[in-house]
Design a protein around this motif. Sequence first.
Motif, PDB file in Angstrom:
ATOM      1  N   GLU A 192       8.019  61.752 -13.451  1.00  0.00           N
ATOM      2  CA  GLU A 192       9.008  61.222 -12.506  1.00  0.00           C
ATOM      3  C   GLU A 192       8.837  59.712 -12.266  1.00  0.00           C
ATOM      4  N   PRO A 193       7.589  59.235 -12.081  1.00  0.00           N
ATOM      5  CA  PRO A 193       7.440  57.769 -11.949  1.00  0.00           C
ATOM      6  C   PRO A 193       8.001  57.003 -13.151  1.00  0.00           C
ATOM      7  N   SER A 194       7.921  57.605 -14.360  1.00  0.00           N
ATOM      8  CA  SER A 194       8.483  56.911 -15.541  1.00  0.00           C
ATOM      9  C   SER A 194      10.003  56.801 -15.429  1.00  0.00           C
ATOM     10  N   LEU A 195      10.617  57.847 -14.898  1.00  0.00           N
ATOM     11  CA  LEU A 195      12.082  57.799 -14.740  1.00  0.00           C
ATOM     12  C   LEU A 195      12.483  56.731 -13.710  1.00  0.00           C
ATOM     13  N   MET A 196      11.587  56.507 -12.743  1.00  0.00           N
ATOM     14  CA  MET A 196      11.867  55.495 -11.705  1.00  0.00           C
ATOM     15  C   MET A 196      11.832  54.072 -12.270  1.00  0.00           C
ATOM     16  N   MET A 197      11.156  53.898 -13.401  1.00  0.00           N
ATOM     17  CA  MET A 197      11.046  52.541 -13.966  1.00  0.00           C
ATOM     18  C   MET A 197      12.407  51.910 -14.225  1.00  0.00           C
ATOM     19  N   PHE A 198      13.428  52.746 -14.466  1.00  0.00           N
ATOM     20  CA  PHE A 198      14.749  52.213 -14.810  1.00  0.00           C
ATOM     21  C   PHE A 198      15.514  51.711 -13.590  1.00  0.00           C
ATOM     22  N   GLY A 199      14.928  51.875 -12.393  1.00  0.00           N
ATOM     23  CA  GLY A 199      15.573  51.372 -11.189  1.00  0.00           C
ATOM     24  C   GLY A 199      16.530  52.380 -10.586  1.00  0.00           C
ATOM     25  N   PRO A 200      17.178  52.010  -9.466  1.00  0.00           N
ATOM     26  CA  PRO A 200      18.054  52.945  -8.750  1.00  0.00           C
ATOM     27  C   PRO A 200      19.271  53.339  -9.584  1.00  0.00           C
ATOM     28  N   HIS A 201      19.964  54.391  -9.125  1.00  0.00           N
ATOM     29  CA  HIS A 201      21.222  54.774  -9.780  1.00  0.00           C
ATOM     30  C   HIS A 201      22.151  53.569  -9.815  1.00  0.00           C
ATOM     31  N   ASP A 202      23.047  53.554 -10.794  1.00  0.00           N
ATOM     32  CA  ASP A 202      23.987  52.422 -10.945  1.00  0.00           C
ATOM     33  C   ASP A 202      24.745  52.150  -9.642  1.00  0.00           C
ATOM     34  N   THR A 203      25.095  53.245  -8.943  1.00  0.00           N
ATOM     35  CA  THR A 203      25.884  53.081  -7.711  1.00  0.00           C
ATOM     36  C   THR A 203      25.057  52.466  -6.579  1.00  0.00           C
ATOM     37  N   ASP A 204      23.732  52.517  -6.701  1.00  0.00           N
ATOM     38  CA  ASP A 204      22.868  51.959  -5.636  1.00  0.00           C
ATOM     39  C   ASP A 204      22.126  50.712  -6.093  1.00  0.00           C
ATOM     40  N   SER A 205      22.564  50.129  -7.207  1.00  0.00           N
ATOM     41  CA  SER A 205      21.836  48.998  -7.773  1.00  0.00           C
ATOM     42  C   SER A 205      22.566  47.689  -7.429  1.00  0.00           C
ATOM     43  N   PRO A 206      22.065  46.953  -6.428  1.00  0.00           N
ATOM     44  CA  PRO A 206      22.805  45.779  -5.963  1.00  0.00           C
ATOM     45  C   PRO A 206      22.957  44.674  -7.011  1.00  0.00           C
ATOM     46  N   ASN A 207      22.007  44.590  -7.950  1.00  0.00           N
ATOM     47  CA  ASN A 207      22.057  43.471  -8.909  1.00  0.00           C
ATOM     48  C   ASN A 207      22.864  43.775 -10.166  1.00  0.00           C
ATOM     49  N   SER A 208      23.178  45.055 -10.389  1.00  0.00           N
ATOM     50  CA  SER A 208      23.748  45.435 -11.686  1.00  0.00           C
ATOM     51  C   SER A 208      25.100  44.784 -11.974  1.00  0.00           C
ATOM     52  N   LYS A 209      25.959  44.697 -10.958  1.00  0.00           N
ATOM     53  CA  LYS A 209      27.318  44.209 -11.238  1.00  0.00           C
ATOM     54  C   LYS A 209      27.264  42.795 -11.844  1.00  0.00           C
ATOM     55  N   ASP A 210      26.577  41.892 -11.161  1.00  0.00           N
ATOM     56  CA  ASP A 210      26.485  40.517 -11.671  1.00  0.00           C
ATOM     57  C   ASP A 210      25.703  40.474 -12.992  1.00  0.00           C
ATOM     58  N   SER A 211      24.591  41.224 -13.023  1.00  0.00           N
ATOM     59  CA  SER A 211      23.754  41.177 -14.227  1.00  0.00           C
ATOM     60  C   SER A 211      24.516  41.664 -15.451  1.00  0.00           C
ATOM     61  N   MET A 212      25.383  42.643 -15.269  1.00  0.00           N
ATOM     62  CA  MET A 212      26.130  43.160 -16.420  1.00  0.00           C
ATOM     63  C   MET A 212      27.262  42.188 -16.777  1.00  0.00           C
ATOM     64  N   GLN A 213      27.868  41.588 -15.769  1.00  0.00           N
ATOM     65  CA  GLN A 213      28.937  40.621 -16.068  1.00  0.00           C
ATOM     66  C   GLN A 213      28.376  39.420 -16.838  1.00  0.00           C
ATOM     67  N   TRP A 214      27.156  39.039 -16.486  1.00  0.00           N
ATOM     68  CA  TRP A 214      26.527  37.893 -17.159  1.00  0.00           C
ATOM     69  C   TRP A 214      25.730  38.312 -18.396  1.00  0.00           C
ATOM     70  N   LYS A 215      25.731  39.590 -18.695  1.00  0.00           N
ATOM     71  CA  LYS A 215      24.985  40.140 -19.848  1.00  0.00           C
ATOM     72  C   LYS A 215      23.485  39.818 -19.780  1.00  0.00           C
ATOM     73  N   ILE A 216      22.977  39.787 -18.542  1.00  0.00           N
ATOM     74  CA  ILE A 216      21.510  39.749 -18.417  1.00  0.00           C
ATOM     75  C   ILE A 216      21.033  41.158 -18.765  1.00  0.00           C
ATOM     76  N   LYS A 217      21.755  42.149 -18.240  1.00  0.00           N
ATOM     77  CA  LYS A 217      21.558  43.541 -18.674  1.00  0.00           C
ATOM     78  C   LYS A 217      22.833  43.931 -19.411  1.00  0.00           C
ATOM     79  N   VAL A 218      22.691  44.556 -20.574  1.00  0.00           N
ATOM     80  CA  VAL A 218      23.928  44.940 -21.277  1.00  0.00           C
ATOM     81  C   VAL A 218      24.168  46.447 -21.219  1.00  0.00           C
ATOM     82  N   GLU A 219      23.210  47.189 -20.629  1.00  0.00           N
ATOM     83  CA  GLU A 219      23.444  48.616 -20.388  1.00  0.00           C
ATOM     84  C   GLU A 219      22.894  48.939 -19.000  1.00  0.00           C
ATOM     85  N   SER A 220      23.462  49.977 -18.400  1.00  0.00           N
ATOM     86  CA  SER A 220      23.129  50.229 -16.994  1.00  0.00           C
ATOM     87  C   SER A 220      21.817  51.018 -16.859  1.00  0.00           C
TER      88      SER A 220
END
Length: 314
Positions: A192-220
């Motif tokens: 379970e701790p390994s699954l946590m490494m990927f961070g919160p669910h997409d819906t609860d991830s405050p940084n994902s929207k900007d990071s994906m728009q800027w392609k800092i992260k290219v997958e959620s």
Amino acid sequence: MTEDQKLIKFQQRIDADEKIEPKDWMPEGYHKTLFRQISQHAHSEIIGMQPEANWVLRAPSLRAKKILLAKIQDEAGHGLYLYSAAETLGLDRSEMIDMLHKGKAKYSSIFNYPVLTWADIGAVGWLVDGAAIVNQTMLAKCSYGPYARAMLRICKEEGFHQRQGYEIMAKMMNGTEAQKEMAQDAMNRWWEPSLMMFGPHDTDSPNSKDSMQWKIKVESNDRLRQRFIDRTVEQAHHIGLKVPDANLKYNKETLHWETSDINWEEFKNVVNGNGPCNHQRLSHHIKCHNEGQWVREAALAFEAKQMSNPATIK
Ligand code: BYC
């Protein structure tokens, strides 16, 4: 060019999959998010050496000791590439370390769990490095050139780390009943701790929207977590390990393994500094950093001497 025009041009470059380089103009938010993530990543590599280093003297054979030592040295190298990549954004390593020590910068939640047995070393290599590869293969496509390039080399080494961990687990699952139990126990605690490494669910991830728009992260976060689950469940079953999840089920329509939801309370608790080893990890880092002050001073004094006498520069 006005600020708005610069922003439009920047987004056009991102959309065209151009790499952004250190001297290029970038929005403040892009700079801030990148710096946060790369420095956090660098700290994770360095703090991540601690739980493994505890096992160098207890490795069960000379071969195992040599492999573990090489792996830990690789992690130090990853930390250095990443600090260098973060430095291209204008802050130096000592400032990043200061932020870590003052609790202003994070490191991965996973390194706040204890490594209790030799099987845990197997589980860390197989699961933790395995999760890291899934995440970092994606980050190798990041829009920021220095981070993407650092990832390429890191991923190659992580591939070896993951396999050495899996080899330990496979060997134990092929061994005595006590060794099998030890491997299963490590799996139970690290899954379970390994699954946590990927961070919160997409819906609860405050940084994902900007990071994906800027392609800092290219997958959620969720998509990468699912990829890791699909790969790892098969690997576990192949060597006879049980995935510790009563709700684990293969969905024949989506072709994905379904799992229970993660204990997000535990995740928050660990990220906020209250995991089993947070205090130990940070205080050890502070102690070693302080004890290494003389080495940094000696290196600076040596450099100053070399600079004052150009004839000695080779
Ligand atoms: N642990 O909006 P989100 C290795 C934080 S080392 C702690 O989704 P983001 C190895 C997150 O920072 C490789 N904190 O964030 C070494 C954010 O908080 P702040 C380790 C986490 O950044 C030695 C908040 O939660 N890999 O392999 O878009 C030995 C909301 O999250 C975690 C990396 O460091 C977490 N697990 O996405 C063996 C990968 N998850 O900062 C092995 C690089 C989330 O806003 N990092 N948070 O206060 C990333 O890829 C991304 O930062 C994450 C999170 C996917 C982790």
